[in-house]
Design a protein around this motif. Structure first.
Motif, PDB file in Angstrom:
ATOM      1  N   VAL A 184       0.841  -1.192   0.000  1.00  0.00           N
ATOM      2  CA  VAL A 184       0.000   0.000   0.000  1.00  0.00           C
ATOM      3  C   VAL A 184       0.880   1.247   0.000  1.00  0.00           C
ATOM      4  CG1 VAL A 184      -1.694   1.336   1.312  1.00  0.00           C
ATOM      5  CG2 VAL A 184      -1.887  -1.154   1.183  1.00  0.00           C
ATOM      6  N   ILE A 185       0.608   2.149  -0.913  1.00  0.00           N
ATOM      7  CA  ILE A 185       1.324   3.427  -0.955  1.00  0.00           C
ATOM      8  C   ILE A 185       0.479   4.481  -0.244  1.00  0.00           C
ATOM      9  CG2 ILE A 185       2.257   5.252  -2.423  1.00  0.00           C
ATOM     10  CD1 ILE A 185       2.697   3.114  -4.572  1.00  0.00           C
ATOM     11  N   ILE A 186       1.030   5.077   0.801  1.00  0.00           N
ATOM     12  CA  ILE A 186       0.350   6.149   1.540  1.00  0.00           C
ATOM     13  C   ILE A 186       0.887   7.486   1.033  1.00  0.00           C
ATOM     14  CG2 ILE A 186      -0.052   7.199   3.797  1.00  0.00           C
ATOM     15  CD1 ILE A 186      -1.450   4.546   3.529  1.00  0.00           C
ATOM     16  N   HIS A 187       0.002   8.289   0.468  1.00  0.00           N
ATOM     17  CA  HIS A 187       0.399   9.595  -0.071  1.00  0.00           C
ATOM     18  C   HIS A 187       0.303  10.709   0.957  1.00  0.00           C
ATOM     19  CE1 HIS A 187       0.581   8.020  -4.183  1.00  0.00           C
ATOM     20  NE2 HIS A 187      -0.550   7.379  -3.916  1.00  0.00           N
ATOM     21  N   ALA A 188      -0.504  10.510   1.998  1.00  0.00           N
ATOM     22  CA  ALA A 188      -0.759  11.560   2.983  1.00  0.00           C
ATOM     23  C   ALA A 188       0.531  11.997   3.657  1.00  0.00           C
ATOM     24  CB  ALA A 188      -1.745  11.065   4.028  1.00  0.00           C
ATOM     25  N   ARG A 189       0.650  13.282   3.884  1.00  0.00           N
ATOM     26  CA  ARG A 189       1.795  13.825   4.600  1.00  0.00           C
ATOM     27  C   ARG A 189       1.395  14.502   5.898  1.00  0.00           C
ATOM     28  NH1 ARG A 189       3.563  10.552   2.289  1.00  0.00           N
ATOM     29  NH2 ARG A 189       5.204  10.481   0.736  1.00  0.00           N
ATOM     30  N   GLY A 190       0.125  14.771   6.068  1.00  0.00           N
ATOM     31  CA  GLY A 190      -0.343  15.421   7.289  1.00  0.00           C
ATOM     32  C   GLY A 190      -1.378  14.579   7.999  1.00  0.00           C
ATOM     33  N   PHE A 191      -2.414  15.245   8.559  1.00  0.00           N
ATOM     34  CA  PHE A 191      -3.462  14.533   9.290  1.00  0.00           C
ATOM     35  C   PHE A 191      -4.430  13.815   8.361  1.00  0.00           C
ATOM     36  CE2 PHE A 191      -2.122  17.756  12.443  1.00  0.00           C
ATOM     37  CZ  PHE A 191      -1.801  16.896  13.482  1.00  0.00           C
ATOM     38  N   ASP A 192      -4.255  13.978   7.046  1.00  0.00           N
ATOM     39  CA  ASP A 192      -5.061  13.193   6.108  1.00  0.00           C
ATOM     40  C   ASP A 192      -4.624  11.736   6.086  1.00  0.00           C
ATOM     41  OD1 ASP A 192      -2.704  14.281   5.050  1.00  0.00           O
ATOM     42  OD2 ASP A 192      -3.427  14.235   2.995  1.00  0.00           O
ATOM     43  N   PHE A 193      -3.596  11.400   6.885  1.00  0.00           N
ATOM     44  CA  PHE A 193      -3.198  10.003   6.996  1.00  0.00           C
ATOM     45  C   PHE A 193      -4.360   9.137   7.476  1.00  0.00           C
ATOM     46  CE2 PHE A 193      -2.138   6.566   9.883  1.00  0.00           C
ATOM     47  CZ  PHE A 193      -1.408   5.735   9.055  1.00  0.00           C
ATOM     48  N   GLU A 194      -5.092   9.597   8.492  1.00  0.00           N
ATOM     49  CA  GLU A 194      -6.128   8.769   9.101  1.00  0.00           C
ATOM     50  C   GLU A 194      -7.180   8.318   8.077  1.00  0.00           C
ATOM     51  OE1 GLU A 194      -5.209   8.015  11.970  1.00  0.00           O
ATOM     52  OE2 GLU A 194      -4.164   9.737  12.814  1.00  0.00           O
ATOM     53  N   PRO A 195      -7.783   9.256   7.312  1.00  0.00           N
ATOM     54  CA  PRO A 195      -8.774   8.802   6.330  1.00  0.00           C
ATOM     55  C   PRO A 195      -8.159   8.004   5.186  1.00  0.00           C
ATOM     56  CG  PRO A 195      -8.413  11.171   6.154  1.00  0.00           C
ATOM     57  CD  PRO A 195      -7.742  10.727   7.412  1.00  0.00           C
ATOM     58  N   GLU A 196      -6.956   8.354   4.734  1.00  0.00           N
ATOM     59  CA  GLU A 196      -6.369   7.588   3.635  1.00  0.00           C
ATOM     60  C   GLU A 196      -6.064   6.159   4.069  1.00  0.00           C
ATOM     61  OE1 GLU A 196      -2.555   7.372   0.570  1.00  0.00           O
ATOM     62  OE2 GLU A 196      -2.898   9.213   1.710  1.00  0.00           O
ATOM     63  N   PHE A 197      -5.468   6.009   5.238  1.00  0.00           N
ATOM     64  CA  PHE A 197      -5.151   4.674   5.734  1.00  0.00           C
ATOM     65  C   PHE A 197      -6.426   3.849   5.889  1.00  0.00           C
ATOM     66  CE2 PHE A 197      -4.666   1.630   9.179  1.00  0.00           C
ATOM     67  CZ  PHE A 197      -3.500   0.973   8.829  1.00  0.00           C
ATOM     68  N   THR A 198      -7.447   4.445   6.511  1.00  0.00           N
ATOM     69  CA  THR A 198      -8.698   3.730   6.735  1.00  0.00           C
ATOM     70  C   THR A 198      -9.347   3.331   5.418  1.00  0.00           C
ATOM     71  OG1 THR A 198      -9.041   4.943   8.803  1.00  0.00           O
ATOM     72  CG2 THR A 198     -10.969   3.852   7.844  1.00  0.00           C
ATOM     73  N   ALA A 199      -9.367   4.266   4.466  1.00  0.00           N
ATOM     74  CA  ALA A 199      -9.963   3.970   3.159  1.00  0.00           C
ATOM     75  C   ALA A 199      -9.264   2.800   2.486  1.00  0.00           C
ATOM     76  CB  ALA A 199      -9.898   5.208   2.272  1.00  0.00           C
TER      77      ALA A 199
END
Length: 245
Positions: A184-199
């Motif tokens: 899995v590639i996580i693009h988020a760099r800020g607090f958008d980590f939580e929704p991206e990871f969950t999605a």
């Protein structure tokens, strides 16, 4: 607390699975040493990986001092500039070698003594991913009302978009088997980590298991960093990854 969640740490320590605790740190000079002491005191982590995300308040000096103490299982990685919580977590994930990864904030909002509660469903093979929910009846400090509303709305959006029944998408306490994110590639760099990871977890068809945790939320004047402007970014992130791979 329900008897099913009354877990002894020695029971979990007897398993063969290893645990990496990832601690993103940005300007937490007043907290980081004590947080790490509390993580160590639980005696479950095989790796404690701190990623200092370009701190400027003296946190780095404290971490350098801890390094010199040659504390077992502790590794510290430094970002030369502030990149955001998501970037710090991605760095930590890449460095981890253990079977299970647990995310720990570098403040006192979340209690490491609850690791056994979080780990039990994974150690028992019930699920590969556990979220610690602040809204399932555990003791908690009264939150700011509008923070709660934002959390509830973002969690509702998650449930609608991904056919889930989560109660706390934005929780820090996310615990998961490492193989879940290896491709899995996580693009988020800020607090958008939580929704991206969950999605991206939910789009794999994985059902997230929740357990109740306590929560001692801090105020903005105490160093809380998330802002109201992060909420629309989180909502857009949820919508985007519902329709984009």
């Amino acid at each position: 607390m329900h008897p099913a969640f009354q877990v002894k740490k020695e029971d979990l320590a007897a398993t063969d699975l290893t645990l990496a605790v990832i601690v993103p740190c940005y300007n937490e000079a007043e907290n980081i040493a004590e947080v790490l002491r509390r993580v160590q005191a639980v005696e479950l982590a095989d790796e404690i990986i701190v990623v200092d995300d370009g701190s400027t308040d003296g946190s780095r000096n404290i971490l350098h001092e801890l390094q010199e103490q040659d504390i077992p299982n502790l590794r510290i990685i430094y970002h030369e500039e502030n990149k955001g919580k998501g970037a710090a977590l991605v760095t930590g994930f890449a460095a981890a070698e253990s079977d299970i990864i647990l995310i720990q904030d570098a403040d006192f909002e979340y209690d490491p003594r609850e690791y056994p509660i979080l780990l039990k469903p994974i150690y028992e093979g019930i699920t590969p991913v556990v979220y610690g929910s602040r809204f399932l009846g555990g003791p908690r400090k009264a939150m700011n009302f509008w923070n709660m509303v934002a959390n509830k709305l973002l969690t509702l959006a998650t449930n609608v978009l991904y056919n889930a029944i989560l109660s706390d998408m934005e929780t820090c306490y996310k615990v998961f088997r490492r193989e879940l994110i290896e491709d899995v590639i996580i693009h988020a760099r800020g607090f958008d980590f939580e929704p991206e990871f969950t999605a991206k977890i939910l789009k794999q068809g994985v059902r997230i298991y929740e357990v109740p945790i306590s929560y001692n939320g801090r105020e903005w004047d105490e160093g809380k960093k998330i802002k109201w402007t992060d909420a629309p970014i989180a909502l857009w992130t949820l919508v985007k990854y519902r329709f984009v791979d």
